[in-house]
Design a protein around this motif. Structure first.
Motif, PDB file in Angstrom:
ATOM      1  N   GLY A 232       0.823  -1.197   0.000  1.00  0.00           N
ATOM      2  CA  GLY A 232       0.000   0.000   0.000  1.00  0.00           C
ATOM      3  C   GLY A 232       0.859   1.250   0.000  1.00  0.00           C
ATOM      4  O   GLY A 232       2.093   1.181   0.044  1.00  0.00           O
ATOM      5  N   THR A 233       0.214   2.383  -0.021  1.00  0.00           N
ATOM      6  CA  THR A 233       0.946   3.650  -0.039  1.00  0.00           C
ATOM      7  C   THR A 233       1.102   4.261   1.342  1.00  0.00           C
ATOM      8  O   THR A 233       1.926   5.152   1.533  1.00  0.00           O
ATOM      9  CB  THR A 233       0.231   4.669  -0.951  1.00  0.00           C
ATOM     10  OG1 THR A 233      -1.105   4.854  -0.475  1.00  0.00           O
ATOM     11  CG2 THR A 233       0.194   4.172  -2.389  1.00  0.00           C
ATOM     12  N   GLU A 234       0.311   3.796   2.316  1.00  0.00           N
ATOM     13  CA  GLU A 234       0.354   4.352   3.666  1.00  0.00           C
ATOM     14  C   GLU A 234       0.888   3.321   4.649  1.00  0.00           C
ATOM     15  O   GLU A 234       0.749   2.119   4.462  1.00  0.00           O
ATOM     16  CB  GLU A 234      -1.042   4.816   4.101  1.00  0.00           C
ATOM     17  CG  GLU A 234      -1.669   5.845   3.179  1.00  0.00           C
ATOM     18  CD  GLU A 234      -0.848   7.108   3.053  1.00  0.00           C
ATOM     19  OE1 GLU A 234      -0.161   7.459   4.041  1.00  0.00           O
ATOM     20  OE2 GLU A 234      -0.886   7.742   1.986  1.00  0.00           O
ATOM     21  N   SER A 235       1.489   3.801   5.720  1.00  0.00           N
ATOM     22  CA  SER A 235       2.105   2.918   6.703  1.00  0.00           C
ATOM     23  C   SER A 235       1.064   2.274   7.615  1.00  0.00           C
ATOM     24  O   SER A 235      -0.093   2.691   7.660  1.00  0.00           O
ATOM     25  CB  SER A 235       3.106   3.704   7.558  1.00  0.00           C
ATOM     26  OG  SER A 235       2.408   4.624   8.387  1.00  0.00           O
ATOM     27  N   ILE A 236       1.503   1.261   8.345  1.00  0.00           N
ATOM     28  CA  ILE A 236       0.631   0.557   9.286  1.00  0.00           C
ATOM     29  C   ILE A 236       0.027   1.532  10.297  1.00  0.00           C
ATOM     30  O   ILE A 236      -1.180   1.513  10.553  1.00  0.00           O
ATOM     31  CB  ILE A 236       1.408  -0.553  10.013  1.00  0.00           C
ATOM     32  CG1 ILE A 236       1.741  -1.696   9.040  1.00  0.00           C
ATOM     33  CG2 ILE A 236       0.623  -1.090  11.211  1.00  0.00           C
ATOM     34  CD1 ILE A 236       2.701  -2.734   9.603  1.00  0.00           C
ATOM     35  N   ALA A 237       0.849   2.397  10.885  1.00  0.00           N
ATOM     36  CA  ALA A 237       0.360   3.324  11.907  1.00  0.00           C
ATOM     37  C   ALA A 237      -0.611   4.340  11.319  1.00  0.00           C
ATOM     38  O   ALA A 237      -1.603   4.710  11.961  1.00  0.00           O
ATOM     39  CB  ALA A 237       1.531   4.050  12.574  1.00  0.00           C
TER      40      ALA A 237
ATOM     41  N   TYR B  96       6.261  -5.957   8.336  1.00  0.00           N
ATOM     42  CA  TYR B  96       5.690  -6.692   9.463  1.00  0.00           C
ATOM     43  C   TYR B  96       4.236  -7.040   9.177  1.00  0.00           C
ATOM     44  O   TYR B  96       3.553  -6.356   8.411  1.00  0.00           O
ATOM     45  CB  TYR B  96       5.762  -5.865  10.751  1.00  0.00           C
ATOM     46  CG  TYR B  96       7.169  -5.602  11.224  1.00  0.00           C
ATOM     47  CD1 TYR B  96       7.857  -6.573  11.958  1.00  0.00           C
ATOM     48  CD2 TYR B  96       7.816  -4.414  10.923  1.00  0.00           C
ATOM     49  CE1 TYR B  96       9.161  -6.352  12.377  1.00  0.00           C
ATOM     50  CE2 TYR B  96       9.124  -4.179  11.347  1.00  0.00           C
ATOM     51  CZ  TYR B  96       9.792  -5.153  12.064  1.00  0.00           C
ATOM     52  OH  TYR B  96      11.078  -4.934  12.483  1.00  0.00           O
ATOM     53  N   THR B  97       3.788  -8.089   9.810  1.00  0.00           N
ATOM     54  CA  THR B  97       2.375  -8.455   9.776  1.00  0.00           C
ATOM     55  C   THR B  97       1.808  -8.202  11.159  1.00  0.00           C
ATOM     56  O   THR B  97       2.334  -8.700  12.155  1.00  0.00           O
ATOM     57  CB  THR B  97       2.194  -9.932   9.387  1.00  0.00           C
ATOM     58  OG1 THR B  97       2.745 -10.136   8.089  1.00  0.00           O
ATOM     59  CG2 THR B  97       0.719 -10.313   9.380  1.00  0.00           C
ATOM     60  N   VAL B  98       0.741  -7.405  11.217  1.00  0.00           N
ATOM     61  CA  VAL B  98       0.134  -7.025  12.491  1.00  0.00           C
ATOM     62  C   VAL B  98      -1.277  -7.597  12.578  1.00  0.00           C
ATOM     63  O   VAL B  98      -2.098  -7.385  11.679  1.00  0.00           O
ATOM     64  CB  VAL B  98       0.084  -5.488  12.652  1.00  0.00           C
ATOM     65  CG1 VAL B  98      -0.635  -5.110  13.944  1.00  0.00           C
ATOM     66  CG2 VAL B  98       1.495  -4.904  12.625  1.00  0.00           C
TER      67      VAL B  98
ATOM     68  N   VAL C   3       4.223 -10.151  13.611  1.00  0.00           N
ATOM     69  CA  VAL C   3       5.034 -11.200  12.989  1.00  0.00           C
ATOM     70  C   VAL C   3       5.955 -10.539  11.971  1.00  0.00           C
ATOM     71  O   VAL C   3       5.551  -9.607  11.274  1.00  0.00           O
ATOM     72  CB  VAL C   3       4.138 -12.248  12.293  1.00  0.00           C
ATOM     73  CG1 VAL C   3       4.973 -13.307  11.583  1.00  0.00           C
ATOM     74  CG2 VAL C   3       3.198 -12.890  13.309  1.00  0.00           C
ATOM     75  N   GLU C   4       7.170 -11.015  11.898  1.00  0.00           N
ATOM     76  CA  GLU C   4       8.120 -10.439  10.949  1.00  0.00           C
ATOM     77  C   GLU C   4       7.740 -10.815   9.523  1.00  0.00           C
ATOM     78  O   GLU C   4       7.351 -11.947   9.239  1.00  0.00           O
ATOM     79  CB  GLU C   4       9.533 -10.937  11.266  1.00  0.00           C
ATOM     80  CG  GLU C   4      10.622 -10.181  10.538  1.00  0.00           C
ATOM     81  CD  GLU C   4      12.005 -10.544  11.040  1.00  0.00           C
ATOM     82  OE1 GLU C   4      12.967  -9.857  10.645  1.00  0.00           O
ATOM     83  OE2 GLU C   4      12.126 -11.504  11.818  1.00  0.00           O
ATOM     84  N   GLY C   5       7.851  -9.842   8.609  1.00  0.00           N
ATOM     85  CA  GLY C   5       7.593 -10.081   7.194  1.00  0.00           C
ATOM     86  C   GLY C   5       6.140  -9.855   6.812  1.00  0.00           C
ATOM     87  O   GLY C   5       5.262  -9.690   7.663  1.00  0.00           O
ATOM     88  N   ARG C   6       5.881  -9.832   5.512  1.00  0.00           N
ATOM     89  CA  ARG C   6       4.522  -9.680   4.983  1.00  0.00           C
ATOM     90  C   ARG C   6       3.886 -11.062   4.868  1.00  0.00           C
ATOM     91  O   ARG C   6       4.294 -11.869   4.040  1.00  0.00           O
ATOM     92  CB  ARG C   6       4.541  -9.021   3.596  1.00  0.00           C
ATOM     93  CG  ARG C   6       4.947  -7.571   3.585  1.00  0.00           C
ATOM     94  CD  ARG C   6       5.016  -7.031   2.162  1.00  0.00           C
ATOM     95  NE  ARG C   6       3.716  -7.021   1.510  1.00  0.00           N
ATOM     96  CZ  ARG C   6       2.847  -6.022   1.600  1.00  0.00           C
ATOM     97  NH1 ARG C   6       3.142  -4.956   2.322  1.00  0.00           N
ATOM     98  NH2 ARG C   6       1.694  -6.069   0.966  1.00  0.00           N
ATOM     99  N   ARG C   7       2.882 -11.318   5.684  1.00  0.00           N
ATOM    100  CA  ARG C   7       2.203 -12.610   5.643  1.00  0.00           C
ATOM    101  C   ARG C   7       0.729 -12.400   5.342  1.00  0.00           C
ATOM    102  O   ARG C   7      -0.043 -11.994   6.206  1.00  0.00           O
ATOM    103  CB  ARG C   7       2.390 -13.374   6.960  1.00  0.00           C
ATOM    104  CG  ARG C   7       3.850 -13.713   7.246  1.00  0.00           C
ATOM    105  CD  ARG C   7       4.008 -14.772   8.293  1.00  0.00           C
ATOM    106  NE  ARG C   7       3.435 -16.042   7.892  1.00  0.00           N
ATOM    107  CZ  ARG C   7       3.636 -17.189   8.552  1.00  0.00           C
ATOM    108  NH1 ARG C   7       4.415 -17.194   9.618  1.00  0.00           N
ATOM    109  NH2 ARG C   7       3.079 -18.303   8.146  1.00  0.00           N
TER     110      ARG C   7
ATOM    111  N   ASN D  37       4.480  -0.802   4.775  1.00  0.00           N
ATOM    112  CA  ASN D  37       5.476  -1.527   5.561  1.00  0.00           C
ATOM    113  C   ASN D  37       4.914  -2.813   6.183  1.00  0.00           C
ATOM    114  O   ASN D  37       5.397  -3.261   7.215  1.00  0.00           O
ATOM    115  CB  ASN D  37       6.069  -0.624   6.644  1.00  0.00           C
ATOM    116  CG  ASN D  37       5.012  -0.005   7.545  1.00  0.00           C
ATOM    117  OD1 ASN D  37       3.813  -0.104   7.282  1.00  0.00           O
ATOM    118  ND2 ASN D  37       5.457   0.635   8.613  1.00  0.00           N
ATOM    119  N   GLY D  38       3.911  -3.389   5.546  1.00  0.00           N
ATOM    120  CA  GLY D  38       3.414  -4.671   6.033  1.00  0.00           C
ATOM    121  C   GLY D  38       1.966  -4.935   5.682  1.00  0.00           C
ATOM    122  O   GLY D  38       1.407  -4.318   4.773  1.00  0.00           O
TER     123      GLY D  38
END
Length: 201
Positions: free
Chosen positions: A50-55, A92-94, A133-137, A186-187
C-alpha cells in the motif's frame, strides 16, 4: 532524552490520527463475502504494498486503543514502536485488535481496569509484540489448507490459526480474523476481534 522521545512519539501519533479517515478507512473495508471467502480458502495472494504505513492506516481507521497502547509502551520503555510502524520500511504483519476487542479485555480484567494505562506497561509491551510477525504474511501464508498452522511472533511465543481464520492463543482464547489483507507500505494488517494474550491460564 526520554521526554524528547515521548514528545516525538506523540507528534507522530497526532500526525497519523490527522490523516483523513474517509480516504484511508476504505482500505480497511472489503466486501464481507470476499473476506470470508479469502479466510475459508486461505487462497488470497499477498496484496501489493500500500501507499500508507501501518500506523497511518490504524490511526485513520479509528484503532485508537491500539495506537494508545503503542504510545504507552514507547513512553515507558522508549521502544520506538510508533516510529517503527509510522515511518519504518521493514515489513511486518500485524494482527490488529479493534477498539471493541480492547474493551472486552478491560471488562475481563475487572473494575480497576478502564483503559490501557491501567495495565502494567511490561505486560502491554509483551501483548503488543505477541500481535506482530516479521515479514509480509497475507491470508494464504497465515491460514493453513487443513488442520492448523503455528505462527511465531516477535515476542518469541506462538499461536495457532485454523483454516477458518480462528486463532487460538496461549491463553486458550479463540479469536477470529475479521478482515484479512489490509495492505500497508510496511506490512500487512489482519483485523481481529479479540486481544491475543501470551499468558497461560
Amino acid at each position: 532524552m526520554k521526554t524528547e522521545n515521548v514528545k516525538t512519539g506523540r507528534r507522530l501519533v497526532k500526525f497519523a490520527l490527522m490523516i483523513a479517515i474517509v480516504v484511508f478507512a476504505a482500505s480497511c473495508s472489503k466486501d464481507e463475502d470476499v473476506a470470508e471467502m479469502e479466510l475459508k480458502r486461505g487462497e488470497a495472494a499477498a496484496p501489493a504494498k500500500g501507499t500508507e504505513s501501518i500506523a497511518t492506516i490504524a490511526g485513520a481507521a479509528g484503532f485508537t486503543e491500539l495506537v494508545a497502547a503503542l504510545v504507552y509502551v514507547d513512553e515507558e520503555f522508549e521502544t520506538g514502536l510508533v516510529e517503527l510502524f509510522l515511518n519504518g520500511t521493514d515489513q511486518y504483519t500485524v494482527f490488529a485488535p479493534t477498539n471493541e476487542a480492547f474493551q472486552g479485555l478491560y471488562n475481563f480484567l475487572g473494575d480497576d481496569v478502564n483503559g490501557i494505562r491501567d495495565i502494567p506497561a511490561l505486560l502491554v509491551k509483551d501483548v503488543l509484540f505477541y500481535h506482530v510477525v516479521e515479514g509480509r504474511r497475507a491470508a494464504n501464508s497465515v491460514l493453513p489448507p487443513v488442520r492448523t498452522r503455528t505462527i511465531t511472533t516477535l515476542l518469541g511465543e506462538t499461536f495457532s490459526v485454523d483454516n477458518k481464520g480462528v486463532i487460538t492463543d496461549k491463553f486458550g482464547q479463540n479469536i477470529s480474523i475479521e478482515e484479512p489483507n489490509v495492505s500497508a507500505s510496511n506490512g500487512i494488517i489482519h483485523i481481529i476481534n479479540g486481544v491475543l494474550l501470551p499468558l497461560e491460564q
